[in-house]
Each structure stands twice: as C-alpha cells, then as structure tokens.
Design a protein around this motif. Sequence first.
Motif, PDB file in Angstrom:
ATOM      1  N   ALA A  70      13.606   6.237 -13.838  1.00  0.00           N
ATOM      2  CA  ALA A  70      12.314   5.799 -14.395  1.00  0.00           C
ATOM      3  C   ALA A  70      12.191   4.280 -14.407  1.00  0.00           C
ATOM      4  O   ALA A  70      11.106   3.734 -14.170  1.00  0.00           O
ATOM      5  N   LEU A  71      13.302   3.629 -14.647  1.00  0.00           N
ATOM      6  CA  LEU A  71      13.287   2.164 -14.674  1.00  0.00           C
ATOM      7  C   LEU A  71      12.849   1.610 -13.313  1.00  0.00           C
ATOM      8  O   LEU A  71      12.017   0.699 -13.227  1.00  0.00           O
ATOM      9  N   TYR A  72      13.375   2.192 -12.269  1.00  0.00           N
ATOM     10  CA  TYR A  72      13.020   1.744 -10.913  1.00  0.00           C
ATOM     11  C   TYR A  72      11.583   2.125 -10.574  1.00  0.00           C
ATOM     12  O   TYR A  72      10.882   1.413  -9.858  1.00  0.00           O
ATOM     13  N   ASP A  73      11.167   3.265 -11.098  1.00  0.00           N
ATOM     14  CA  ASP A  73       9.814   3.725 -10.843  1.00  0.00           C
ATOM     15  C   ASP A  73       8.794   2.769 -11.445  1.00  0.00           C
ATOM     16  O   ASP A  73       7.767   2.449 -10.855  1.00  0.00           O
ATOM     17  N   GLN A  74       9.112   2.271 -12.651  1.00  0.00           N
ATOM     18  CA  GLN A  74       8.177   1.374 -13.332  1.00  0.00           C
ATOM     19  C   GLN A  74       8.124   0.008 -12.670  1.00  0.00           C
ATOM     20  O   GLN A  74       7.064  -0.561 -12.474  1.00  0.00           O
ATOM     21  N   LEU A  75       9.287  -0.492 -12.338  1.00  0.00           N
ATOM     22  CA  LEU A  75       9.316  -1.866 -11.827  1.00  0.00           C
ATOM     23  C   LEU A  75       8.833  -1.983 -10.387  1.00  0.00           C
ATOM     24  O   LEU A  75       8.186  -2.953 -10.027  1.00  0.00           O
ATOM     25  N   GLY A  76       9.127  -0.969  -9.568  1.00  0.00           N
ATOM     26  CA  GLY A  76       8.793  -1.081  -8.158  1.00  0.00           C
ATOM     27  C   GLY A  76       9.586  -2.213  -7.525  1.00  0.00           C
ATOM     28  O   GLY A  76      10.356  -2.912  -8.192  1.00  0.00           O
ATOM     29  N   ARG A 106       0.827  -1.222   0.000  1.00  0.00           N
ATOM     30  CA  ARG A 106       0.000   0.000   0.000  1.00  0.00           C
ATOM     31  C   ARG A 106       0.857   1.267   0.000  1.00  0.00           C
ATOM     32  O   ARG A 106       0.337   2.378   0.081  1.00  0.00           O
ATOM     33  N   TYR A 107       2.172   1.078  -0.067  1.00  0.00           N
ATOM     34  CA  TYR A 107       3.059   2.242   0.030  1.00  0.00           C
ATOM     35  C   TYR A 107       3.587   2.651  -1.334  1.00  0.00           C
ATOM     36  O   TYR A 107       4.113   1.833  -2.088  1.00  0.00           O
ATOM     37  N   ASN A 108       3.417   3.926  -1.640  1.00  0.00           N
ATOM     38  CA  ASN A 108       4.042   4.498  -2.831  1.00  0.00           C
ATOM     39  C   ASN A 108       4.784   5.756  -2.393  1.00  0.00           C
ATOM     40  O   ASN A 108       4.186   6.664  -1.815  1.00  0.00           O
ATOM     41  N   TYR A 109       6.056   5.779  -2.682  1.00  0.00           N
ATOM     42  CA  TYR A 109       6.905   6.856  -2.173  1.00  0.00           C
ATOM     43  C   TYR A 109       6.412   8.247  -2.574  1.00  0.00           C
ATOM     44  O   TYR A 109       6.421   9.180  -1.781  1.00  0.00           O
ATOM     45  N   THR A 152       5.592   0.476  -4.309  1.00  0.00           N
ATOM     46  CA  THR A 152       5.808   1.035  -5.644  1.00  0.00           C
ATOM     47  C   THR A 152       6.470   2.406  -5.490  1.00  0.00           C
ATOM     48  O   THR A 152       6.540   2.947  -4.393  1.00  0.00           O
ATOM     49  N   GLY A 153       6.908   2.944  -6.626  1.00  0.00           N
ATOM     50  CA  GLY A 153       7.657   4.196  -6.558  1.00  0.00           C
ATOM     51  C   GLY A 153       9.090   3.906  -6.158  1.00  0.00           C
ATOM     52  O   GLY A 153       9.449   2.754  -5.878  1.00  0.00           O
ATOM     53  N   THR A 154       9.890   4.931  -6.142  1.00  0.00           N
ATOM     54  CA  THR A 154      11.307   4.737  -5.804  1.00  0.00           C
ATOM     55  C   THR A 154      11.900   6.005  -5.204  1.00  0.00           C
ATOM     56  O   THR A 154      11.481   7.115  -5.541  1.00  0.00           O
ATOM     57  N   THR A 155      12.873   5.811  -4.335  1.00  0.00           N
ATOM     58  CA  THR A 155      13.595   6.953  -3.760  1.00  0.00           C
ATOM     59  C   THR A 155      14.809   7.325  -4.628  1.00  0.00           C
ATOM     60  O   THR A 155      15.577   8.205  -4.267  1.00  0.00           O
ATOM     61  N   MET A 156      14.944   6.639  -5.749  1.00  0.00           N
ATOM     62  CA  MET A 156      16.158   6.781  -6.568  1.00  0.00           C
ATOM     63  C   MET A 156      16.410   8.230  -7.002  1.00  0.00           C
ATOM     64  O   MET A 156      17.558   8.624  -7.210  1.00  0.00           O
ATOM     65  N   GLY A 157      15.367   9.004  -7.160  1.00  0.00           N
ATOM     66  CA  GLY A 157      15.536  10.388  -7.602  1.00  0.00           C
ATOM     67  C   GLY A 157      16.124  11.303  -6.527  1.00  0.00           C
ATOM     68  O   GLY A 157      16.472  12.454  -6.812  1.00  0.00           O
ATOM     69  N   ASP A 158      16.236  10.815  -5.316  1.00  0.00           N
ATOM     70  CA  ASP A 158      16.699  11.674  -4.213  1.00  0.00           C
ATOM     71  C   ASP A 158      18.215  11.732  -4.072  1.00  0.00           C
ATOM     72  O   ASP A 158      18.743  12.650  -3.462  1.00  0.00           O
ATOM     73  N   TYR A 159      18.895  10.708  -4.568  1.00  0.00           N
ATOM     74  CA  TYR A 159      20.331  10.609  -4.282  1.00  0.00           C
ATOM     75  C   TYR A 159      21.153  11.604  -5.093  1.00  0.00           C
ATOM     76  O   TYR A 159      20.840  11.881  -6.251  1.00  0.00           O
ATOM     77  N   LEU A 160      22.214  12.099  -4.456  1.00  0.00           N
ATOM     78  CA  LEU A 160      23.088  13.092  -5.089  1.00  0.00           C
ATOM     79  C   LEU A 160      24.492  12.520  -5.203  1.00  0.00           C
ATOM     80  O   LEU A 160      24.997  11.904  -4.258  1.00  0.00           O
ATOM     81  N   ARG A 161      25.108  12.748  -6.355  1.00  0.00           N
ATOM     82  CA  ARG A 161      26.453  12.202  -6.555  1.00  0.00           C
ATOM     83  C   ARG A 161      27.461  12.876  -5.629  1.00  0.00           C
ATOM     84  O   ARG A 161      27.478  14.103  -5.491  1.00  0.00           O
ATOM     85  N   GLY A 162      28.289  12.043  -5.022  1.00  0.00           N
ATOM     86  CA  GLY A 162      29.276  12.558  -4.067  1.00  0.00           C
ATOM     87  C   GLY A 162      30.166  13.627  -4.657  1.00  0.00           C
ATOM     88  O   GLY A 162      30.506  14.607  -3.992  1.00  0.00           O
ATOM     89  N   ALA A 163      30.528  13.472  -5.938  1.00  0.00           N
ATOM     90  CA  ALA A 163      31.502  14.378  -6.559  1.00  0.00           C
ATOM     91  C   ALA A 163      30.926  15.766  -6.806  1.00  0.00           C
ATOM     92  O   ALA A 163      31.629  16.770  -6.641  1.00  0.00           O
ATOM     93  N   ASP A 164      29.662  15.836  -7.226  1.00  0.00           N
ATOM     94  CA  ASP A 164      29.149  17.147  -7.658  1.00  0.00           C
ATOM     95  C   ASP A 164      27.667  17.356  -7.357  1.00  0.00           C
ATOM     96  O   ASP A 164      27.049  18.287  -7.876  1.00  0.00           O
ATOM     97  N   LEU A 165      27.070  16.504  -6.561  1.00  0.00           N
ATOM     98  CA  LEU A 165      25.671  16.612  -6.161  1.00  0.00           C
ATOM     99  C   LEU A 165      24.682  16.461  -7.337  1.00  0.00           C
ATOM    100  O   LEU A 165      23.524  16.859  -7.229  1.00  0.00           O
ATOM    101  N   ALA A 166      25.133  15.874  -8.439  1.00  0.00           N
ATOM    102  CA  ALA A 166      24.219  15.634  -9.566  1.00  0.00           C
ATOM    103  C   ALA A 166      23.274  14.477  -9.210  1.00  0.00           C
ATOM    104  O   ALA A 166      23.629  13.586  -8.431  1.00  0.00           O
ATOM    105  N   HIS A 167      22.071  14.522  -9.784  1.00  0.00           N
ATOM    106  CA  HIS A 167      21.115  13.435  -9.561  1.00  0.00           C
ATOM    107  C   HIS A 167      21.410  12.242 -10.472  1.00  0.00           C
ATOM    108  O   HIS A 167      22.087  12.377 -11.495  1.00  0.00           O
ATOM    109  N   ILE A 168      20.850  11.100 -10.136  1.00  0.00           N
ATOM    110  CA  ILE A 168      20.944   9.925 -11.008  1.00  0.00           C
ATOM    111  C   ILE A 168      20.128  10.234 -12.273  1.00  0.00           C
ATOM    112  O   ILE A 168      19.038  10.818 -12.175  1.00  0.00           O
ATOM    113  N   PRO A 169      20.662   9.869 -13.454  1.00  0.00           N
ATOM    114  CA  PRO A 169      19.939  10.197 -14.688  1.00  0.00           C
ATOM    115  C   PRO A 169      18.487   9.703 -14.670  1.00  0.00           C
ATOM    116  O   PRO A 169      18.187   8.618 -14.164  1.00  0.00           O
TER     117      PRO A 169
END
Length: 300
Positions: free
Chosen positions: A287-293, A171-174, A265-282
């Motif tokens: 989206a792949l993680y979002d679809q699959l859950g 029942r949880y969607n991020y 369902t849903g994903t926290t993948m969009g929250d992470y920031l790259r250590g080197a420059d704080l860029a997000h995951i592409p």
Amino acid sequence: MNTIYFDPTVDDATRRHQLYQGQIFVYSPSPSSSALCAFAREMIQDAFGSLDPLKAQYSMPVEKYVEVLAELKPKFIHHSKSKQLIPGILEEFGCDLSKTYFDVPRLRTATSDGYLTSGIAYAFHPHRDTWYSAPFCQLNWWLPVYEIQSENSLAFHPRYWSQPLRNGSSRYNYHEWNKDSRKNAAKHIKTDTRDQPRPEEPVELDPQTRVICQVGGIILFSGSQLHSTVPNTAGRARFSIDFRTVHLDDVIAKTGAPNIDSACTGTTMGDYLRGADLAHIPNDIVALYDQLGAAGFSAP
Ligand SMILES: [Fe+2]
C-alpha cells in the motif's frame, strides 16, 4: 553504468548495490536455469508440433502463430514447474529465499523480419520497467531459451542510465493497465494501439550494448535500465524468459536505482512471491508503494 561483470563471486547485497548503480551482471547457466530453459523448450516444441519453433513463422500465417503463442505463453507463466524452478535459480545465485521475492516468469518471442512485432510478441521500444510501475529496487533476470546472436538479442542504452528521457509514464497506472490492456494483447496482431509508456523525444539508440550469453545463462540488470528488443534480422525467432525480483530489505528501506524520469502510478509490488514459500509481500508495504507511486521515490 560502466561495467559488465561475468560470473562474479560477490554476495547478493554487493551485487544489488552495483545493479542499482547501473552495472550489469552476466552468468553462465546453472542447473536450475538450464532446467527452466529446457522446460520452456519442451513446451514450445509441443506448441509448434512438427515445426521448428525458430523457423515456424515461415510456414504459418501470422494469425495462426498468434493463436499458438496465445495458448503457450499463459500455460508457461502459470505452470507450477515454472514457479518451482525460480527459487532454485535464486538460491544458486546467492539470494536469500526468505527475503527475495520474484514474479512469475514470462516467455517472450521476437520473430524475425517484422513478421509479428505487436500484441503477444511485442517488440519492446526503449523503456525502463520503472515506467511500468515497477519499484526502483526491481531487478530483471533475462535468459535465452535457444541460442541468441546480436541480431535477435536485447539492447541496453547506457547513456540513459543517468540521462532522463521525456516519456509517457505519467499516464500509466499498473492496475488500470491490468484491467484493460493485458487481456487484449493477443488481439493486437498488425499494430499495437495500447498506450504504453514510451519515450516522447528522440532516443539516441547508439551506442548500445548487446550482451550475448549462453542458453540458460542469465543477464541481470536493474529495472531502471533503458532497454529494448533488437529488431530481429537473424532469420530465426528468439525465445527468452524473464522474471523480476525484489529484496524485502530494499523494499522497506526504499533503496534502489535513482528515479530520474518515471512518473507512473500504481505498483507491481503485489505480484512478487517469496522464494521460500510463495507468500506475497505484506499488504501494508504494498500500500505504501501504491500511494506514493514512482514520483514519491527519489534518488538514494
Ligand atoms: Fe523491460
């Protein structure tokens, strides 16, 4: 799960592999982890003024305490210094900053004797972070800000590393949770009515493992590990910091801990920031993680 490693010298790839098998790593404080905790103590002391933050609950109505935390916690989470110190910690512990992504560090409070256990100081029931849309390669870094003892620590429930638990994660969607619930955390003072993923069958809490490390030390574990807040009977509050990381190679390869019972369902993948420059995951990877859950990923 059968091993707790203290200050091991293994490289990051080996460590991740062992963490995905349920092992736990414990480290002594490093310069950056000590600095992060010192910074947190400064902010906490400022927030509580002349009171001892560990004892403030005994001289403050709970509503006022909630107000203090409601201001303090977001300030810490979003402070640029908090975000700057994490890459330093990762580097000191052998992570490749060009491939290691982290989320902003949270500041948690566990007050003593049931003073405040909901909302902004939620006493976490046994859970896996993967019930909350975390990917199976997520690693949790947990640091005590002041000295901890067994009675106000964090508990692991090792038998459930390989034993599934019936739970409410389906029942949880991020994304929905972020929209509705998180912003209302401070409103839940006496009880917490938010529908969080929790076990839906009796949990055998013992045997449990509590790891006590030094202030600024680190307990590192897989987000799939069943863990809970120890009901605090220490007579003093516990403040801790935690943040999570993922390694891009594992994200792409869909490597991680086995999924034995998560169905969110849903994903926290969009929250992470790259250590080197704080860029997000592409976005295409997120989206792949979002679809699959969670259910789309199976044991490696
Ligand atoms: Fe957790």
